[in-house]
Design an enzyme around this catalytic site. Structure first.
Site, mmCIF file in Angstrom:
data_model
loop_
_atom_site.group_PDB
_atom_site.id
_atom_site.type_symbol
_atom_site.label_atom_id
_atom_site.label_comp_id
_atom_site.label_asym_id
_atom_site.label_seq_id
_atom_site.Cartn_x
_atom_site.Cartn_y
_atom_site.Cartn_z
ATOM 1 C CD1 TRP A 1 -0.829 2.333 2.181
ATOM 2 C CD2 TRP A 1 -2.662 1.600 1.361
ATOM 3 N NE1 TRP A 1 -1.923 3.464 2.451
ATOM 4 C CE2 TRP A 1 -2.985 3.022 1.918
ATOM 5 C CE3 TRP A 1 -3.825 1.096 0.727
ATOM 6 C CZ2 TRP A 1 -4.309 3.856 1.692
ATOM 7 C CZ3 TRP A 1 -5.451 1.705 0.617
ATOM 8 C CH2 TRP A 1 -5.354 3.116 1.307
ATOM 9 C CG ASN B 1 -1.204 7.063 2.208
ATOM 10 O OD1 ASN B 1 -0.844 5.919 2.733
ATOM 11 N ND2 ASN B 1 -1.406 8.142 2.939
ATOM 12 C CG ASP B 2 -0.606 11.188 2.103
ATOM 13 O OD1 ASP B 2 -1.616 10.603 1.621
ATOM 14 O OD2 ASP B 2 -0.659 12.084 3.297
ATOM 15 C CD GLN C 1 2.613 8.831 5.473
ATOM 16 O OE1 GLN C 1 1.867 8.106 6.252
ATOM 17 N NE2 GLN C 1 3.774 9.008 5.620
ATOM 18 C CG PHE D 1 0.711 9.634 10.051
ATOM 19 C CD1 PHE D 1 0.802 8.425 10.030
ATOM 20 C CD2 PHE D 1 -0.380 10.388 10.255
ATOM 21 C CE1 PHE D 1 -0.109 7.479 9.971
ATOM 22 C CE2 PHE D 1 -1.369 9.142 10.560
ATOM 23 C CZ PHE D 1 -1.413 7.890 10.378
ATOM 24 C CB SER D 2 2.203 13.260 5.436
ATOM 25 O OG SER D 2 1.652 12.106 4.600
ATOM 26 N NE ARG E 1 -3.753 14.008 9.713
ATOM 27 C CZ ARG E 1 -4.955 14.120 10.531
ATOM 28 N NH1 ARG E 1 -4.711 13.662 11.925
ATOM 29 N NH2 ARG E 1 -6.148 14.109 9.925
ATOM 30 C CG ASP E 2 -0.275 15.571 7.524
ATOM 31 O OD1 ASP E 2 0.417 14.556 7.880
ATOM 32 O OD2 ASP E 2 -1.188 15.480 6.763
ATOM 33 C CD1 TRP F 1 -7.338 9.635 2.785
ATOM 34 C CD2 TRP F 1 -6.694 7.582 3.468
ATOM 35 N NE1 TRP F 1 -6.107 9.488 3.216
ATOM 36 C CE2 TRP F 1 -5.816 8.519 3.626
ATOM 37 C CE3 TRP F 1 -6.566 6.179 3.791
ATOM 38 C CZ2 TRP F 1 -4.670 8.285 4.364
ATOM 39 C CZ3 TRP F 1 -5.410 5.957 4.171
ATOM 40 C CH2 TRP F 1 -4.356 6.713 4.439
HETATM 41 C C1 FRU Z 1 -3.504 12.220 4.147
HETATM 42 C C2 FRU Z 1 -3.149 11.396 5.636
HETATM 43 C C3 FRU Z 1 -2.109 12.324 6.233
HETATM 44 C C4 FRU Z 1 -1.373 11.366 7.258
HETATM 45 C C5 FRU Z 1 -1.241 10.338 6.241
HETATM 46 C C6 FRU Z 1 -1.366 9.041 6.989
HETATM 47 O O1 FRU Z 1 -3.832 11.143 3.417
HETATM 48 O O2 FRU Z 1 -4.281 11.109 6.494
HETATM 49 O O3 FRU Z 1 -2.799 13.342 7.172
HETATM 50 O O4 FRU Z 1 -0.043 11.959 7.795
HETATM 51 O O5 FRU Z 1 -2.158 10.326 5.355
HETATM 52 O O6 FRU Z 1 -0.619 7.950 5.979
#
Ligand code: FRU
Length: 499
Positions: A46, A48-49, A65, A108-109, A170-171, A306
């Site tokens: 998997w 993501n970001d 991610q 996380f991001s 976060r991020d 998501w």
């Molecule tokens: C956005 C998010 C971020 C977080 C990350 C977790 O898609 O939810 O806020 O850091 O993905 O994977």
């Protein structure tokens, strides 16, 4: 108590374990016909970001991610890849694995910067309890070679959210302005998303400055994820991705918003002048930018979302990135997003039509076949009077399976219809498009094994989606409904694979 050396060694062991898991899963992923030809994707598992995009010493680095142990969401690692040309990517070892008690449920991001010959990552340590965020803290990790990262012994470098924030904290986006560093962190309070600003002289000790920006509208969201910030032609741009919960999924929502305006570094407030969407597709989220050696601002987003169905999961992988997009600013302060010119390197066989006109109640003409294509269609709006016209791509011979990109002139509406695209339930996505020129409308499409990105009106409107058509469904048609359509020209290229 473990010494720092022991912690680093454990981190390296966990990285090796994760990299091994990805390699093992890739035997399954490689059998999937939805694997991309020219988009970035993981070898397996998997993702993501995109995270920490940066251009250093002639190379573009992209972190992201990743949950290496399955094709499902899980405790996040930072995957890593690099490219010399933004097109061909080399997968590198994982950069961060969650090994500390301040990040039990993921790294996380965040962002990366290059300072004093070191790569420095800023990320969020995530701890969950009962499936809810318990604590999110900001952390850093450094690397000499850009491959192997050590977490800072003073982590977390920001341990608590301020008064204006909440558990969702976060991020971090970090950038330099004049002689100081700034960090914007996504958060929210009392139903309004916000970005919280810090500054620092040394990247280690951070002082809170206050709320940099905040939601003004329900479509701006209750929590902000993945803030991004850059300067372009004397203007400041702030990007954020409103967090929308699964229960809000059916409602109208905006997934990645840009504000163009001015950052007031004295007050720490962002003054917004223009509000726009980075991408209006349903599979687009968490974009990030980098500035390269030519001063170009390049944006990459997660080409998924998501809650959307991901039929590739059963084949051991999920998640891809968009093609890199060049960001430009127009005189009215709005932004355009266009495919980077480097992508032209992938062009292979070329077909072209000039002055192609069709008319009728419901007519189509077959143009070509292909699973990985770039198409530029330029329509003459002075002659075209049809209620609806456009292109069908990835269509089966009987046209029962197809993805339809159409423009409805009377309504000034652009639509991507995935009701018959193949696997997974997807509907029609529409948005307003008032062509900026009176006499033409250009549609620039990038089609890959399981994606379609539409750059319309010279990058003023962009829509990105995943599609899951049959491998045999490769037809491309020009179509018209109720009237005449004239294409000034249509160019189609098959695109080479990057893998
Ligand atoms: C956005 C998010 C971020 C977080 C990350 C977790 O898609 O939810 O806020 O850091 O993905 O994977």
């Amino acid at each position: 108590m473990h010494t720092n050396d022991q912690k680093n060694q454990y981190h390296q062991e966990m990285i090796m374990k994760a990299d091994k898991a990805i390699k093992e899963l890739s035997a399954l992923s490689n059998q999937c016909h939805f694997r991309m030809k020219y988009h970035f994707m993981p070898e397996a598992s998997w993702i993501n970001d995109p995270n920490g995009l940066i251009y250093i010493n002639g190379e573009y680095h992209m972190f992201y991610q990743q949950h290496p142990y399955s094709a499902e969401n899980g405790p996040k690692h930072w995957g890593h890849a690099k490219s010399k040309d933004l097109i061909h990517w080399e997968h590198l070892p994982i950069a961060l694995a969650p090994t500390e008690d301040y990040e039990t449920h993921g790294c996380f991001s965040g962002t990366s910067v290059y300072h004093n010959d070191k790569f420095i990552i800023f990320y969020t340590g995530n701890v969950i309890e009962d499936r809810r965020v318990k604590k999110q803290v900001q952390c850093m990790a450094t690397s000499q070679d850009g491959v192997s990262f050590e977490k800072d012994k003073n982590n977390p470098i920001i341990r608590n959210f301020p008064e204006e924030g909440s558990q969702d904290f976060r991020d971090p986006k970090v950038w330099r302005h004049e002689d100081k560093w700034y960090m914007a962190i996504g958060s929210g309070k009392n139903g309004k998303g916000n970005a919280l600003l810090y500054h620092s002289e040394d990247l280690r000790s951070w002082k809170y400055m206050g709320k940099m920006a905040e939601s003004r509208d329900t479509l701006h969201g209750k929590i902000w994820n993945c803030p991004d910030f850059f300067e372009i032609d004397g203007k400041d741009v702030f990007i954020f991705s409103p967090a929308v919960s699964k229960s809000e999924k059916g409602q109208e929502n905006r997934q990645a918003i840009y504000w163009v305006g001015n950052m007031d570094y004295q007050t720490g407030k962002f003054q917004e002048e223009v509000d726009g969407d980075v991408d209006l597709g349903k599979d687009f989220y968490a974009p990030q930018t980098l500035v390269d050696d030519q001063g170009r601002v390049i944006l990459i987003g997660w080409l998924d979302m998501w809650w959307n169905a991901m039929p590739t999961q059963e084949k051991g992988w999920a998640g891809i990135m968009t093609i890199p997009r060049l960001v430009s600013i127009l005189d009215d302060g709005s932004l355009t997003f266009n495919p980077v010119p480097e992508l032209q390197e992938l062009r292979e066989h070329h077909l072209e039509w000039n002055e192609l006109t069709i008319s009728g109640a419901d007519k189509h003409v077959c143009l070509t076949n292909g699973g990985a294509l770039e198409i530029i269609a330029d329509f003459d709006l002075k002659v075209s009077d049809a209620k609806e016209f456009g292109l069908e791509v990835r269509s089966s011979i009987n046209r029962e399976e197809k993805t339809v990109i159409s423009f409805r002139q009377e309504q000034n509406e652009l639509s991507v219809n995935r009701k018959q695209s193949g696997l997974s339930e997807n509907g029609e996505t529409t948005c307003e498009l008032i062509p900026h020129a009176e006499d033409y409308l250009k549609l620039h499409l990038f089609i890959d094994s399981s994606s379609i990105e539409v750059f319309a009106d010279d990058g003023r409107t962009v829509m990105s989606h995943r599609i899951y058509p049959d491998i045999e469904s490769t037809g491309v048609q020009l179509f018209v409904k109720s009237g005449v359509v004239k294409a000034n020209y249509i160019d189609i290229w098959s695109l080479k694979s990057i893998w």
